[in-house]
Enzyme design. Structure first.
Site, mmCIF file in Angstrom:
data_model
loop_
_atom_site.group_PDB
_atom_site.id
_atom_site.type_symbol
_atom_site.label_atom_id
_atom_site.label_comp_id
_atom_site.label_asym_id
_atom_site.label_seq_id
_atom_site.Cartn_x
_atom_site.Cartn_y
_atom_site.Cartn_z
ATOM 1 N N HIS A 93 0.819 -1.219 0.000
ATOM 2 C CA HIS A 93 0.000 0.000 0.000
ATOM 3 C C HIS A 93 0.853 1.269 0.000
ATOM 4 C CE1 HIS A 93 -2.939 -3.015 0.995
ATOM 5 N NE2 HIS A 93 -2.441 -3.177 2.220
ATOM 6 N N ARG A 94 2.082 1.153 -0.494
ATOM 7 C CA ARG A 94 3.026 2.276 -0.546
ATOM 8 C C ARG A 94 3.364 2.831 0.835
ATOM 9 N NH1 ARG A 94 4.567 3.943 -5.234
ATOM 10 N NH2 ARG A 94 5.267 5.946 -4.374
ATOM 11 N N LEU A 95 3.162 2.021 1.856
ATOM 12 C CA LEU A 95 3.537 2.424 3.214
ATOM 13 C C LEU A 95 4.968 1.951 3.485
ATOM 14 C CD1 LEU A 95 0.203 1.638 5.104
ATOM 15 C CD2 LEU A 95 0.984 3.817 4.131
#
Length: 204
Positions: free
Chosen positions: A182-184
């Site tokens: 989640h692009r975290l």
């Protein structure tokens, strides 16, 4: 065991970026099919114009990260004009990268000699034959120069060219980037003041 697992288990000091770098590089050497020591080197010229190219890491310790090159090349001219640089290691198969920024110093002639002696003979001859970054008349011209150099040394020891040597990037900042869902992504930045490193997490 991965570097992340080792850190979580307390086997790697998370306050020591050099220990973490060594662990990540060891994993890259096991996972990457080609040139895990490849790194992007970014420099700026006297006018502040940036330039980047890929070079190979040839040594690292707590003093910094070493690479070698023709000291009449464009990168060497940049480093002479402004002795700072940035490095980027990107290991696609591991979904990791490390960014390093720091000042530049030259390695000693003795260290450069020792490394040059370990290079394949054709690479040693090529260091003499190439006027790196300068206009080339033709590939045939380069091949002819290479053959002339080979005849010159006539099977003997190839000495290091006086215009060829090493540079060390002495880091003041090191950032470790790890891909997460989640692009975290995880970004851990180390900054150095004197001999002390401080660590902080950054928003992705």
């Amino acid at each position: 065991m991965t570097a992340d697992a080792a850190m979580a288990a307390g086997m790697i000091d998370e306050t020591d970026p050099h220990a973490l770098f060594d662990s990540w590089l060891a994993e890259a050497r096991a996972a990457e099919a080609n040139d895990p020591e490849a790194m992007t080197l970014a420099t700026v010229d006297v006018g502040g114009r940036p330039s980047a190219r890929t070079v190979l890491l040839k040594g690292q310790d707590r003093r910094g990260f070493v690479f070698y090159t023709n000291q009449q090349s464009r990168k060497a001219a940049d480093l002479g004009a402004d002795p700072v640089a940035a490095l980027l290691f990107h290991w696609k198969s591991l979904r990791r990268q490390i960014r390093i920024e720091g000042s530049i110093s030259r390695v000693s002639a003795e260290q450069a000699d020792a490394y040059f002696a370990t290079r394949p003979r054709d690479s040693q001859l090529g260091a003499w034959a190439s006027d790196q970054s300068r206009p080339l008349l033709s590939e045939a011209h380069l091949a002819a120069r290479f053959q002339a150099i080979a005849v010159r040394f006539n099977g003997g020891v190839v000495a290091r060219p006086p215009h060829w040597g090493g540079y060390r990037v002495e880091p003041v900042s090191m950032e470790f980037w790890l891909d997460r869902p989640h692009r975290l992504h995880q970004r851990r930045q180390f900054t150095r003041t004197g001999d002390r490193w401080e660590s902080t997490l950054l928003y992705p």
